[in-house]
Motif scaffolding. Structure first.
Motif, PDB file in Angstrom:
ATOM      1  N   GLY A  63     -48.574  34.948  42.581  1.00 51.28           N
ATOM      2  CA  GLY A  63     -49.418  34.104  41.752  1.00 51.28           C
ATOM      3  C   GLY A  63     -50.898  34.312  41.942  1.00 51.28           C
ATOM      4  O   GLY A  63     -51.362  34.924  42.906  1.00 51.28           O
ATOM      5  N   MET A  64     -51.665  33.780  40.983  1.00 46.93           N
ATOM      6  CA  MET A  64     -53.120  33.749  41.033  1.00 46.93           C
ATOM      7  C   MET A  64     -53.604  32.691  40.061  1.00 46.93           C
ATOM      8  O   MET A  64     -52.861  32.243  39.178  1.00 46.93           O
ATOM      9  CB  MET A  64     -53.718  35.109  40.681  1.00 46.93           C
ATOM     10  CG  MET A  64     -53.475  35.556  39.257  1.00 46.93           C
ATOM     11  SD  MET A  64     -54.336  37.092  38.819  1.00 46.93           S
ATOM     12  CE  MET A  64     -56.044  36.527  38.712  1.00 46.93           C
ATOM     13  N   ILE A  65     -54.849  32.292  40.239  1.00 48.20           N
ATOM     14  CA  ILE A  65     -55.485  31.340  39.327  1.00 48.20           C
ATOM     15  C   ILE A  65     -56.165  32.117  38.199  1.00 48.20           C
ATOM     16  O   ILE A  65     -56.833  33.123  38.442  1.00 48.20           O
ATOM     17  CB  ILE A  65     -56.511  30.478  40.074  1.00 48.20           C
ATOM     18  CG1 ILE A  65     -55.790  29.489  41.002  1.00 48.20           C
ATOM     19  CG2 ILE A  65     -57.422  29.734  39.107  1.00 48.20           C
ATOM     20  CD1 ILE A  65     -56.717  28.679  41.889  1.00 48.20           C
ATOM     21  N   ILE A  66     -55.982  31.646  36.985  1.00 46.98           N
ATOM     22  CA  ILE A  66     -56.676  32.212  35.827  1.00 46.98           C
ATOM     23  C   ILE A  66     -57.508  31.116  35.178  1.00 46.98           C
ATOM     24  O   ILE A  66     -56.981  30.061  34.802  1.00 46.98           O
ATOM     25  CB  ILE A  66     -55.682  32.793  34.802  1.00 46.98           C
ATOM     26  CG1 ILE A  66     -54.940  33.997  35.388  1.00 46.98           C
ATOM     27  CG2 ILE A  66     -56.399  33.181  33.509  1.00 46.98           C
ATOM     28  CD1 ILE A  66     -53.928  34.617  34.450  1.00 46.98           C
ATOM     29  N   ASP A  67     -58.811  31.368  35.062  1.00 47.43           N
ATOM     30  CA  ASP A  67     -59.705  30.450  34.360  1.00 47.43           C
ATOM     31  C   ASP A  67     -59.640  30.764  32.875  1.00 47.43           C
ATOM     32  O   ASP A  67     -60.088  31.820  32.434  1.00 47.43           O
ATOM     33  CB  ASP A  67     -61.124  30.585  34.901  1.00 47.43           C
ATOM     34  CG  ASP A  67     -61.257  29.978  36.283  1.00 47.43           C
ATOM     35  OD1 ASP A  67     -61.092  28.750  36.399  1.00 47.43           O
ATOM     36  OD2 ASP A  67     -61.479  30.726  37.251  1.00 47.43           O
ATOM     37  N   ARG A  68     -59.069  29.823  32.136  1.00 44.81           N
ATOM     38  CA  ARG A  68     -58.790  30.033  30.715  1.00 44.81           C
ATOM     39  C   ARG A  68     -59.791  29.244  29.876  1.00 44.81           C
ATOM     40  O   ARG A  68     -59.778  28.014  29.871  1.00 44.81           O
ATOM     41  CB  ARG A  68     -57.351  29.600  30.407  1.00 44.81           C
ATOM     42  CG  ARG A  68     -56.870  29.889  29.019  1.00 44.81           C
ATOM     43  CD  ARG A  68     -55.359  29.754  28.913  1.00 44.81           C
ATOM     44  NE  ARG A  68     -54.853  28.465  29.382  1.00 44.81           N
ATOM     45  CZ  ARG A  68     -53.557  28.120  29.397  1.00 44.81           C
ATOM     46  NH1 ARG A  68     -52.640  28.995  28.997  1.00 44.81           N
ATOM     47  NH2 ARG A  68     -53.186  26.930  29.823  1.00 44.81           N
ATOM     48  N   GLY A  69     -60.673  29.976  29.200  1.00 39.19           N
ATOM     49  CA  GLY A  69     -61.681  29.329  28.371  1.00 39.19           C
ATOM     50  C   GLY A  69     -61.200  29.063  26.967  1.00 39.19           C
ATOM     51  O   GLY A  69     -60.055  29.342  26.603  1.00 39.19           O
ATOM     52  N   HIS A  70     -62.109  28.551  26.147  1.00 38.43           N
ATOM     53  CA  HIS A  70     -61.749  28.172  24.778  1.00 38.43           C
ATOM     54  C   HIS A  70     -61.411  29.378  23.906  1.00 38.43           C
ATOM     55  O   HIS A  70     -60.780  29.234  22.856  1.00 38.43           O
ATOM     56  CB  HIS A  70     -62.898  27.394  24.134  1.00 38.43           C
ATOM     57  CG  HIS A  70     -64.192  28.148  24.059  1.00 38.43           C
ATOM     58  ND1 HIS A  70     -64.432  29.140  23.138  1.00 38.43           N
ATOM     59  CD2 HIS A  70     -65.316  28.074  24.820  1.00 38.43           C
ATOM     60  CE1 HIS A  70     -65.632  29.640  23.306  1.00 38.43           C
ATOM     61  NE2 HIS A  70     -66.208  29.012  24.329  1.00 38.43           N
ATOM     62  N   ASP A  71     -61.813  30.586  24.346  1.00 40.33           N
ATOM     63  CA  ASP A  71     -61.610  31.787  23.531  1.00 40.33           C
ATOM     64  C   ASP A  71     -60.504  32.681  24.073  1.00 40.33           C
ATOM     65  O   ASP A  71     -60.473  33.876  23.784  1.00 40.33           O
ATOM     66  CB  ASP A  71     -62.918  32.577  23.461  1.00 40.33           C
ATOM     67  CG  ASP A  71     -63.424  32.985  24.849  1.00 40.33           C
ATOM     68  OD1 ASP A  71     -62.909  32.446  25.859  1.00 40.33           O
ATOM     69  OD2 ASP A  71     -64.328  33.828  24.932  1.00 40.33           O
TER      70      ASP A  71
END
Length: 350
Positions: A63-71
């Motif tokens: 696993g890993m963290i993904i920063d998911r923006g509005h685009d």
């Protein structure tokens, strides 16, 4: 099955590296557009490392963290889900864009620049998520930030991960050596590439096996691991990987694709080092901490990454026993692992 079962309530492998949406531009040697275009692709050192581990482990163990923006592109979300939706811990922020970078090609030269601000991921961010207390923790950063990461790790109760530290390329300079020396006793595995290792130690460029082994020994002499029992794995491209363990001569694992007959297999080396270290982390779990054995897994993971632009392709196939198995780029990772063992045995190196 992706691998033999890994029985632990925590993830086997987690990366603190970033997820990036890669964009591309292509020009000739004079800077004139070539007309070539490429859709945005999945990128980021953490992503490649996680897929390198995923080749060997089920998605529930990586696993890993993904920063998911509005685009966040829909086609990229779909592509990530192919590897296993449970791999990804999303942090959604509708007020910012997803981290993006431009890969600008001018002839054979590739430039790289961030198009948006970066969001760092720290061990604290993993707490209270499904990624907490991972057995292997991978990070890509400067020596100073590595020290900060290890300080955070030590403050987490009942967490003593195997740490795989990948120095960030632009900090592999002699001025960073004192900071690196300071953090090495906290690190399980140090893994620069050959050029980075020589640069850190102010050694002449143009690596050879002899100079790489000297660098490996120099890092070991600084004291790696809390008991001096850590390892150095110097990633050396077509030469393979040099492994240093205290009290033992340096040893080598050849690159899976090397030699003239493999030239057509090497399409794009972007992310190969990251995926190598993901494979190494998975191999450390599956081999109960045997660094040389883990390097075989790492070498196979890298072999899949260099075969195309972008991440390796995951699909399913039926094996000789009629069982459905995972294959990468249409080939079995375990078959490649066995082929690598046979090759090394024939040469007397394993």
């Amino acid at each position: 099955m992706a691998s033999k079962d890994v029985s632990d309530k925590h993830r086997a492998f987690v990366s603190l590296g970033m997820f990036i949406v890669d964009e591309f531009s292509f020009a000739d040697e004079d800077g004139n557009p070539t007309g070539k275009t490429m859709a945005p692709q999945i990128g980021g050192g953490g992503t490649y490392a996680s897929i390198g581990a995923r080749i060997w482990l089920p998605s529930s163990q990586v696993g890993m963290i993904i920063d998911r923006g509005h685009d966040f592109p829909a086609h990229i979300q779909d592509a990530l889900n192919v590897y296993g939706a449970d791999m990804w811990q999303f942090r959604d922020d509708p007020n910012r864009g997803t981290t993006r970078a431009l890969n600008a090609y001018k002839g054979e030269h590739r430039g790289f620049e961030y198009l948006t601000p970066r969001l760092r991921i720290t061990p604290h961010d993993l707490l209270d998520t499904k990624l907490s207390h991972a057995r292997v923790l991978h990070f890509i950063c400067s020596p100073t930030r590595a020290a900060a990461i290890m300080s955070e790790v030590k403050r987490v109760e009942k967490w003593h991960p195997t740490t795989v530290y990948e120095p960030i390329p632009d900090r592999c300079v002699p001025e960073e050596l004192p900071a690196l020396r300071s953090v090495l006793p906290e690190i399980s595995v140090l893994s620069p590439n050959a050029e980075e290792a020589l640069s850190l130690l102010s050694m002449p460029a143009n690596p050879t096996k002899e100079s790489i082994e000297s660098a490996c020994s120099a890092f070991l002499d600084m004291g790696i691991g809390p008991k001096g029992d850590g390892a150095v794995v110097i990633r050396s491209g077509a030469m393979g990987a040099c492994i240093g363990l205290k009290g033992n001569p340096c040893s080598w694992v050849e690159a899976f694709w090397n030699g003239e007959d493999s030239a057509d297999k090497v399409v794009d080396v972007t992310g190969a080092g990251n995926s190598f270290l993901g494979g190494l982390g998975a191999g450390m779990v599956l081999s109960n901490g045997d660094v040389r054995e883990a390097t075989l897994y790492a070498t196979v993971s890298a072999s899949y990454t260099i075969e195309q632009e972008g991440l390796p392709r995951l699909s399913q196939a039926t094996d000789d026993n009629g069982e459905v198995v995972e294959v990468w780029n249409g080939d079995s990772a375990h078959h490649r692992l066995q082929a690598l063992r046979v090759c090394l045995a024939a040469k007397g190196t394993k």
